[in-house]
Design a protein around this motif. Structure first.
Motif, mmCIF file in Angstrom:
data_model
loop_
_atom_site.group_PDB
_atom_site.id
_atom_site.type_symbol
_atom_site.label_atom_id
_atom_site.label_comp_id
_atom_site.label_asym_id
_atom_site.label_seq_id
_atom_site.Cartn_x
_atom_site.Cartn_y
_atom_site.Cartn_z
ATOM 1 N N ALA A 36 0.956 -1.321 0.231
ATOM 2 C CA ALA A 36 0.304 -0.090 -0.005
ATOM 3 C C ALA A 36 0.820 1.366 0.075
ATOM 4 C CB ALA A 36 -0.927 0.088 1.199
ATOM 5 N N SER A 37 0.698 2.794 -0.789
ATOM 6 C CA SER A 37 1.198 3.371 -0.998
ATOM 7 C C SER A 37 1.780 4.032 0.857
ATOM 8 C CB SER A 37 0.295 4.472 -1.236
ATOM 9 O OG SER A 37 -0.605 4.846 -0.625
ATOM 10 N N GLY A 38 0.903 3.609 1.593
ATOM 11 C CA GLY A 38 0.619 4.699 3.227
ATOM 12 C C GLY A 38 1.935 3.443 3.816
ATOM 13 N N THR A 39 2.468 1.979 3.090
ATOM 14 C CA THR A 39 4.074 1.362 3.608
ATOM 15 C C THR A 39 4.964 2.200 2.981
ATOM 16 O OG1 THR A 39 2.116 -0.230 4.446
ATOM 17 C CG2 THR A 39 4.442 -1.012 4.192
ATOM 18 N N TYR B 234 5.450 4.443 0.938
ATOM 19 C CA TYR B 234 6.456 6.141 0.731
ATOM 20 C C TYR B 234 7.405 5.694 2.220
ATOM 21 C CZ TYR B 234 4.908 7.423 -3.286
ATOM 22 O OH TYR B 234 4.929 7.826 -4.982
#
Lengths: 182, 102
Positions: free
Chosen positions: B37-40, B42
């Motif tokens: 996921a993008s939250g993981t 970046y």
């Protein structure tokens, strides 16, 4: 929706310390290149959740967040249990037992926020006492009484296990803080 | 002396994907390749860039539409670290990763 999330990401970006950046500016720039719709929204939404998590970690601290979440879970457990007990068509003895058990979780919730040391002592005592209750009930001493023995045994072992779990959780939360200073 | 822990599975995935793309990858492509996921993704990219394991540059191609975007490339240091961390990983699970890193 995508524009709202982008604005929200901008606000969250401003709340995070520069040195603790989690790549929100890069994420926002990348989001503009993703086709609009569900894909872009989920991309941004994941970033929003990560940013909130980081802000809470930096501003509140991992240990305090753990304490708050533990207290929150216990409070929900207490209130749902209480509401169920009040409305359930159980007999008086079962209601009495449940009304005695559930407040223990709310007390644990208060200790979870105020003092992990007290929570550890409280849960260890409760765990041992409930285990003793389970052992006594299992011995068949009260076999001839009209009490709902099977129900009481189930409640006792459940409470003992939950209290033991809370003791482990409190120890882990203490360890987080110790580890930070090590 | 700064102690660097063994990278997480997510970090190894990112490093492996980047090792297999010498020209670099954008965040979205990397996210799909690594399955994260993008939250993981970046925050990990930020940490790796701070350690010097990867380069992140703004892509300013003429044919690009929209604002500039980051393109991530593995540095020699990052490639070396990836090799180092997968050498003691049991085979055959990481055989493909080792060949990519080399």
């Amino acid at each position: 929706m995508s524009q709202i999330l982008d604005k929200l990401l901008g606000v969250l970006q401003s709340k995070l310390p520069e040195t603790k950046g989690v790549g929100l500016s890069d994420l926002r720039a990348e989001a503009a290149h993703i086709p609009a719709g569900f894909t872009r929204v989920s991309f941004q939404w994941s970033g929003v959740l990560a940013a909130i998590g980081h802000i809470l970690r930096f501003r509140v601290g991992a240990q305090k967040m753990g304490q708050i979440l533990l207290a929150f879970a216990l409070t929900i457990f207490f209130w749902t249990g209480l509401i169920y007990t009040v409305n359930a068509p159980h007999d008086g003895e079962i209601k009495l037992v449940l009304n005695f058990v559930f407040p223990l979780y709310q007390i644990a919730a208060v200790f979870a926020v105020t003092s992990l040391g007290i929570l550890k002592r409280f849960t260890s005592v409760c765990s041992v006492l409930w285990a003793m209750v389970w052992v006594i009930l299992s011995l068949g001493v009260l076999g001839s009484s009209s009490l709902p023995i099977d129900f009481l045994r189930a409640i006792a072992i459940e409470a003992a296990c939950i209290m033991a779990g809370l003791f482990i959780a409190a120890s882990f939360l203490e360890w987080i803080e110790d580890g930070r200073h090590a | 002396m700064t102690r660097i822990r063994r990278p997480s599975a997510a970090t190894l995935k990112i490093l492996t994907c980047l090792a297999g793309s010498p020209g670099g990858l954008h965040g979205y492509a990397l996210m799909k390749d690594a399955g994260l996921a993008s939250g993981t993704l970046y925050p990990i990219l930020g940490r790796l860039a701070n350690r010097g394991w990867l380069d992140k540059a703004w892509e300013t191609g003429d044919d690009e539409t929209g604002p500039p975007r980051r393109i991530y490339k593995l540095t020699d240091l990052g490639r070396g670290q990836l090799k180092h961390y997968i050498q003691d990983t049991p085979r055959p699970a990481h055989t493909q990763i080792i060949s990519v890193a080399q």
